[in-house]
Enzyme design. Structure first.
Site, PDB file in Angstrom:
ATOM      1  CB  CYS A 262     -39.515  97.171  -2.767  1.00 58.29           C
ATOM      2  SG  CYS A 262     -39.692  95.519  -4.296  1.00 58.29           S
TER       3      CYS A 262
ATOM      4  CG  HIS B  73     -35.885  95.816  -1.232  1.00 56.26           C
ATOM      5  ND1 HIS B  73     -36.481  95.577  -0.110  1.00 56.26           N
ATOM      6  CD2 HIS B  73     -36.409  94.937  -1.841  1.00 56.26           C
ATOM      7  CE1 HIS B  73     -37.683  95.076  -0.634  1.00 56.26           C
ATOM      8  NE2 HIS B  73     -38.179  94.586  -1.913  1.00 56.26           N
TER       9      HIS B  73
ATOM     10  CD  GLU C  66     -34.236  97.050   2.500  1.00 50.94           C
ATOM     11  OE1 GLU C  66     -35.308  96.001   1.861  1.00 50.94           O
ATOM     12  OE2 GLU C  66     -34.406  98.299   1.852  1.00 50.94           O
TER      13      GLU C  66
END
Length: 250
Positions: free
Chosen positions: A123, A223, A225
């Site tokens: 990002c 993202h 994660e």
């Protein structure tokens, strides 16, 4: 005869992966103080993929001694890049900025690239990478694409479909199409020299890039994660970090 040696035993010690943090006002226990913090999901992602996460505070600069102790680097998400770094206007659409973090991470990226460290930019990290190499950013993506489907709500993500470019490192890791989780109001405008687009959203927004001249330097606008079920990108970074460690004779 089948081997009983596990993959981790075969690869050797877990690689150390650096994660830059943010300097933010934080409340915990009886304290309300300036802190160096990072979303726990980044830490969990590294551990699940077989690495050792190390948090790096935004000290205002970066040091070669630090990079020497790392086997891989993740440029994490967060604040908008200071627009003066790429000739931006800095108008009312700009989110919050953290110049001290910019100073640390632009230098950290330079040192990591000089060392040949495997890098995954996430990002804001992708935007740092593009600006550091001479590219520019769209300061407010909804003004260009006419919707807010990349932005997510406060503290949340939106799911989007992206398609990867055949033959890219990214496509080899993720396949031709995947669902990703986004929270960004900025994106790449002018692509930096040397970077290659390796994934795009359906509206044409650049969602991933890579630098083909380096062993492992990938940037994604989403993202990873945020999806605990998919460790493919992080696992690829960890494997590249094992290779980097082995090539240094460690």
């Amino acid at each position: 005869m089948a081997s009983n040696v596990s993959e981790r035993e075969r690869l050797g010690p877990r690689p150390v992966i650096g994660l830059p943090t943010y300097r933010e006002r934080t409340r915990f226990g009886s304290w309300d103080v300036e802190s160096a913090v990072l979303h726990e999901s980044y830490v969990d992602m590294v551990v699940r993929a077989g690495g050792i996460p190390v948090l790096l505070p935004p000290s205002g600069t970066a040091f070669v001694e630090l990079v020497d102790r790392l086997d891989g680097l993740i440029l994490t998400g967060g604040a908008d890049v200071e627009p003066g770094r790429y000739g931006g206007r800095g108008d009312e659409s700009l989110g919050y900025t953290r110049p001290d973090r910019d100073n640390s991470e632009f230098e950290l990226l330079r040192l990591a690239r000089a060392a040949g460290l495997p890098i995954l930019a996430i990002c804001r990290g992708l935007q740092v990478l593009n600006v550091a190499l001479g590219g520019t950013l769209i300061e407010h993506l909804p003004d260009v694409v006419g919707h807010t489907e990349h932005s997510g709500g406060p503290g949340d993500f939106t799911a989007n479909q992206v398609r990867t470019v055949a033959g890219s490192k990214l496509a080899a890791i993720t396949g031709a199409e995947l669902t990703v989780y986004c929270h960004h109001h900025q994106a790449i405008a002018a692509l930096a020299e040397g970077l290659v687009v390796t994934a795009s959203a359906t509206d044409g927004t650049i969602e991933a890039v890579e630098l083909a001249t380096e062993p492992f330097l990938l940037g994604v606008q989403w993202h990873p994660e945020a999806d605990a079920t998919d460790t493919r990108l992080m696992r690829a970074l960890v494997l590249a970090a094992h290779t980097y460690r082995a090539e240094r004779g460690e």
